[in-house]
Design an enzyme around this catalytic site. Structure first.
Site, short mmCIF file in Angstrom:
data_model
loop_
_atom_site.label_atom_id
_atom_site.label_comp_id
_atom_site.label_asym_id
_atom_site.label_seq_id
_atom_site.Cartn_x
_atom_site.Cartn_y
_atom_site.Cartn_z
N ALA A 60 44.59 96.25 47.05
CA ALA A 60 44.76 97.51 46.34
C ALA A 60 45.41 98.55 47.23
CB ALA A 60 43.39 98.01 45.87
N SER A 113 41.16 101.12 45.56
CA SER A 113 40.36 99.94 45.88
C SER A 113 38.91 100.11 45.43
CB SER A 113 40.37 99.67 47.38
OG SER A 113 39.43 98.65 47.69
N HIS A 118 36.53 98.67 46.63
CA HIS A 118 35.68 98.69 47.83
C HIS A 118 35.30 100.11 48.23
CE1 HIS A 118 35.57 94.47 49.23
NE2 HIS A 118 36.71 94.35 48.58
N ASP A 127 32.89 91.50 49.61
CA ASP A 127 33.59 90.21 49.73
C ASP A 127 32.68 89.31 50.55
OD1 ASP A 127 35.79 91.29 48.42
OD2 ASP A 127 36.91 91.67 50.27
N GLU A 176 39.65 86.13 42.53
CA GLU A 176 39.01 86.41 43.83
C GLU A 176 37.55 85.97 43.75
OE1 GLU A 176 39.52 90.32 45.42
OE2 GLU A 176 41.70 90.17 45.48
N HIS A 200 34.84 88.19 45.64
CA HIS A 200 34.72 89.65 45.47
C HIS A 200 33.72 89.95 44.35
CE1 HIS A 200 36.77 93.81 45.20
NE2 HIS A 200 36.05 93.77 44.09
ZN LIG Z 1 37.27 92.52 47.73
#
Ligand SMILES: [Zn+2]
Length: 246
Positions: free
Chosen positions: A147, A152, A154, A161, A210, A213
């Site tokens: 991102a 993001s 996160h 992750d 992903e 994630h």
């Molecule tokens: Zn991630």
């Protein structure tokens, strides 16, 4: 059943059959109501209990401090440098120093412990909270893989992750086939997490599959998404697909 006829709707093949003389497991709810006073209910017959109405507005999807905030390529942080409050160190093994909002950290600890006790394998935090500045370092220019800063998930402090111990298929699709990846796919919802970027839904999420994630959304929402089979926050909340930046 005494003298009763239950009509069983067989939705999968689109036919209706009359069922006589067996317990009314599988009867449609309205027939259940009609006969429920007349027969003894099987002890385990709970499959047609009406679901409690889910409160779609329990938490905001816009407030970056909210458990349900939806961040994607069309929904950046405002302000871009937003920092969540209440970050705590996550007391699990990690690759990069692990920090999350406390509620997510607690869920990670429980999930990792249960995974280890159930399977004998171990996992670790690979990447957790990332600030706007950290995302500037991480962003590699490929919009399907990372991102842009300010976009993001996160940055919420609600995302982890996850990596295997020893490291296997880190940040690769084959993580899905590891003991860690397959257990998470099956069980993470029970701890309040969703797999945020599922396989085959890049046109909605904007990211490749992903399997490492996981996004903490809380047990109410993760359970509802699990039970309804709706995999993305965009679909669940009726938001536009976010395959690319504006
Ligand atoms: Zn991630």
């Amino acid at each position: 059943m005494i003298g009763g006829v239950a009509v069983l709707a067989v939705a999968a093949i689109g036919v209706t059959v009359a069922v006589v003389g067996i317990p009314n497991r599988g009867a449609a709810p309205e027939q259940e109501m009609i006969v429920s006073g007349a027969i003894e209910q099987p002890a385990t017959n709970d499959s047609f209990e009406p679901r409690a109405r889910f409160n779609m507005s329990l938490y905001s999807i816009d407030d970056p401090n909210s458990l349900w905030v939806v961040v994607n390529k069309l929904r950046p942080f405002d302000p871009p440098s937003f920092e969540p409050s209440g970050l705590v160190p996550v007391p699990v093994p990690y690759v990069n120093y692990a920090q999350l909002q406390e509620v997510a950290s607690d869920a990670v600890v429980r999930m990792f412990a249960d995974f280890e006790s159930e399977t004998g394998h171990q996992m670790q935090a690979l990447s957790t909270y990332r600030s706007y500045a950290a995302q500037q370092q991480v962003y590699g220019g490929n919009d399907l893989l990372t991102a842009r800063p300010g976009y993001s998930e996160h940055q919420t402090g609600l995302v982890i992750d996850i990596d295997a111990i020893p490291r296997t298929c880190s940040l690769q699709a084959c993580f899905a086939d590891t003991p860690q990846g397959s257990w998470l796919a099956e069980n993470a919802w029970e701890y309040g997490f969703i797999l945020r970027y599922p396989d085959g839904l890049t046109d909605i999420t904007g990211y490749q599959f992903e399997p490492w994630h996981y996004r903490y959304v809380g047990i109410e929402l993760s359970t509802e998404m699990h039970e309804t089979g709706i995999q993305t926050l965009e679909e669940f909340f009726g938001l536009p697909a976010a395959p690319a930046y504006n």
